[in-house]
Design a protein around this motif. Structure first.
Motif, PDB file in Angstrom:
ATOM      1  N   ASP A  84      -3.078  -0.772   0.603  1.00 11.18           N
ATOM      2  CA  ASP A  84      -3.546  -1.507  -0.561  1.00 11.18           C
ATOM      3  C   ASP A  84      -2.661  -1.291  -1.784  1.00 11.18           C
ATOM      4  OD1 ASP A  84      -5.678  -2.635   0.741  1.00 11.18           O
ATOM      5  OD2 ASP A  84      -7.140  -1.142   0.055  1.00 11.18           O
ATOM      6  N   ARG A  85      -1.590  -0.509  -1.644  1.00  9.80           N
ATOM      7  CA  ARG A  85      -0.802  -0.145  -2.822  1.00  9.80           C
ATOM      8  C   ARG A  85      -0.253  -1.367  -3.559  1.00  9.80           C
ATOM      9  NH1 ARG A  85       3.820  -0.187  -5.007  1.00  9.80           N
ATOM     10  NH2 ARG A  85       4.614   1.496  -6.347  1.00  9.80           N
ATOM     11  N   GLU A  86       0.395  -2.282  -2.826  1.00 12.77           N
ATOM     12  CA  GLU A  86       1.009  -3.431  -3.490  1.00 12.77           C
ATOM     13  C   GLU A  86      -0.043  -4.346  -4.110  1.00 12.77           C
ATOM     14  OE1 GLU A  86       5.136  -4.060  -3.177  1.00 12.77           O
ATOM     15  OE2 GLU A  86       3.967  -2.363  -3.926  1.00 12.77           O
ATOM     16  N   TYR A  87      -1.183  -4.465  -3.448  1.00 11.61           N
ATOM     17  CA  TYR A  87      -2.243  -5.301  -4.015  1.00 11.61           C
ATOM     18  C   TYR A  87      -2.738  -4.720  -5.331  1.00 11.61           C
ATOM     19  CZ  TYR A  87      -6.815  -7.424  -4.716  1.00 11.61           C
ATOM     20  OH  TYR A  87      -7.890  -8.060  -5.267  1.00 11.61           O
ATOM     21  N   GLU A  88      -2.960  -3.421  -5.372  1.00 14.49           N
ATOM     22  CA  GLU A  88      -3.427  -2.805  -6.610  1.00 14.49           C
ATOM     23  C   GLU A  88      -2.356  -2.891  -7.696  1.00 14.49           C
ATOM     24  OE1 GLU A  88      -6.384  -2.107  -7.182  1.00 14.49           O
ATOM     25  OE2 GLU A  88      -7.177  -2.163  -5.134  1.00 14.49           O
ATOM     26  N   ALA A  89      -1.092  -2.729  -7.311  1.00 14.78           N
ATOM     27  CA  ALA A  89      -0.011  -2.869  -8.281  1.00 14.78           C
ATOM     28  C   ALA A  89       0.042  -4.296  -8.813  1.00 14.78           C
ATOM     29  CB  ALA A  89       1.320  -2.484  -7.640  1.00 14.78           C
ATOM     30  N   TRP A  90      -0.167  -5.260  -7.920  1.00 14.24           N
ATOM     31  CA  TRP A  90      -0.193  -6.679  -8.317  1.00 14.24           C
ATOM     32  C   TRP A  90      -1.296  -6.936  -9.334  1.00 14.24           C
ATOM     33  CZ3 TRP A  90       2.599 -11.041  -6.426  1.00 14.24           C
ATOM     34  CH2 TRP A  90       2.053 -12.285  -6.735  1.00 14.24           C
TER      35      TRP A  90
END
Length: 515
Positions: A118-124
């Protein structure tokens, strides 16, 4: 019109900004004349039927709406609407794709399938949360007197976001916040629409482009104009005429003579030449055209960097990714060859004078959100439209062989699209009355020839940050001549289909700015 007449304001150019200015000034009781070179108003914001025998009204040049303030629509009483797209974007990779939009959990799952967490989604979410907060604070200033740099920074009230947008190349933030190459590329594309720059260009030209693409409406949403882009300019022309403005098409302004108090505008029409006098002249044309009309030294050259392609399809193509409906994938922005490294490679190739080997582009389908642009027969047959906007295609690449380079780039671009499909796009193209496929491409040189955009630059010149620099004036539309204003896309806070320069030039006149 053959005899000299006098108006409070003469507006050179009947594109959307000129019509906005005309409507505001006429509603305020000023006598207004609009001189438009072409046979109809609208400029680049028009709807046309480019394919013989195919009743589909395409937004031929500009195609989505984000920067038009609701304030202008409301104050001018425009009969014009936009619709939200159900999907923000779809980016294919292999036999799958990243879908952004719809419900939050589906978007999260799509990011997780791409990156494994989920890292990229949360960064997005965090990244675009910051840009949206900045958008809510910056966008309202576009129709206010031009703030200075310190004043705008105080409005943003977030040093980290200010630095990301205004101080450091946007590539710094993209690489810091995101790890995945595909996600980085999707973010960066907003910095490259119509702008030839690298993610780390020290000029921050890419930052200025990015800013204008994420602040529209205070949300950054890019919406579909109901009835096509021509519906907006038709509504503006109606508003201007209803308020008492005179609009003359087929009348080309040829010179402006001014002493700073009164001006004369020479023009050429089918029935001869003439002169009209004015208290104010508002020029809805490029800075290059303004210099030519005034007899001033030429403005700095400009260079566009895009390929615009319009298509009419008998049906949407099948995707390699069978997990997503093409109706979803094409309703948002469909990214093609726009990974971060791919964008850098395409820029490097174009900077060296070569057509990009894998041209980056993005597509959307107007008719999935607004089918009203289809005639009855086309609608009954289930026709769809595709609008493609190619990046990193500077005008210099077309100089030696305009037609050959355009056709070569079109083929390479459609090849990249085909790589994402389960069938060639050519198999889905409708045919015109002469049996030719319904696809047309416009290079920067085509836009220069047809619309007089300098170097085919869709913003007339490089975008500026929306704060006052030296000589910018109170509204960002002023020129060295007290009664001549620039109300086109080349004004400070110009660019895109916004009406902002037209509004601001009208406000400058109405409050007495410029003499």
């Amino acid at each position: 019109m053959t005899a000299q007449r006098s108006y409070d304001a003469v507006i050179v150019g009947g594109g959307h900004n000129g019509l906005v200015a005309a409507a505001y000034l006429a509603r305020a009781g000023r006598s207004v004349l609009v001189l438009e070179r072409l046979g109809s108003t609208g400029g680049a914001a028009v709807s046309t039927r480019p394919f013989a025998g195919v009743d589909v009204r395409l937004s031929r040049y500009s195609y989505l709406v984000s920067l038009l303030p609701e304030k202008i629509v409301r104050e001018l009483g425009l009969r014009f609407a936009v619709r939200k797209r159900s999907v923000s974007s779809y980016t294919p990779y292999g036999d799958s794709g990243l879908l952004v939009g719809g419900d939050r959990e589906r978007t999260r799952a799509s990011f997780a399938a791409l990156t494994g967490s989920d890292r990229e989604y949360e960064a997005w979410r965090a990244f675009y949360g910051r840009t949206e907060r900045a958008a809510r604070r910056i966008f309202p200033t576009l129709t206010e007197p031009l703030p200075d740099r310190a004043g705008l920074r105080a409005r943003v009230d977030d040093d980290a976001t200010w630095d990301m947008l205004f101080e450091q190349p946007i590539g710094v933030a993209v690489e810091r916040e995101f790890a995945d190459d595909l996600v980085r590329g999707v973010v960066l594309t907003d910095a490259l629409i119509g702008t030839f720059a690298d993610a780390h260009d020290p000029s921050l030209l890419q930052n200025r482009c990015f800013l204008y693409h994420v602040i529209g409406g205070g949300t950054g949403d890019w919406d579909v104009p109901v009835g096509g882009m021509g519906a907006l300019t038709d509504a503006l022309a109606d508003a201007a005429r209803s308020a008492g403005a005179t609009i003359l098409t087929g009348h080309e302004a040829t010179r402006i003579d001014t002493d700073g108090i009164r001006a004369e505008v020479g023009y050429r029409a089918a029935d001869g030449e003439g002169v009209v006098a004015a208290g104010r002249v508002l020029v809805n044309a490029s800075p290059q055209a303004l210099a030519g009309l005034l007899g001033d030294p030429p403005a700095p050259p400009a260079e566009g960097a895009q390929l615009k392609v319009n298509m009419v399809l008998t049906r949407l193509p099948r995707l390699r990714d069978r997990s997503v409906d093409p109706r979803e994938a094409f309703s948002g922005t469909f990214h093609i060859a726009e990974g971060y490294r791919q964008l850098a490679t395409a820029h490097a190739e174009a900077a060296s004078g070569r057509l990009p080997s894998a041209p980056p582009s993005e597509i959307y389908c107007h008719t999935l959100t607004d089918p009203s642009i289809l005639g009855p027969e086309a609608a009954a047959r289930g026709y769809q439209t595709l609008t493609l906007f190619g990046l990193h295609a500077p005008a210099r690449l077309f100089a030696a062989d305009p037609e050959g380079a355009r056709e070569a780039l079109l083929k390479a671009t459609l090849d990249q699209l085909d790589a994402c499909l389960d069938e060639p796009i050519a198999d889905c193209l409708a045919r015109d009355a002469d049996g030719r496929p319904c696809v047309e491409a416009k290079s920067p040189l085509d836009l220069e020839r047809e619309l007089r955009l300098p170097g085919g630059h869709i913003f007339h010149r490089d975008l500026s940050f929306p704060y006052a620099a030296e000589g910018a004036g109170r509204w960002g539309v002023e020129t060295p001549y007290a009664n001549v204003l620039l109300c086109g896309a080349g004004a400070v806070r110009g660019g895109g289909v916004s009406g902002v320069p037209g509004h601001n030039a009208a406000m400058a006149v109405l409050e007495g700015a410029g003499g």
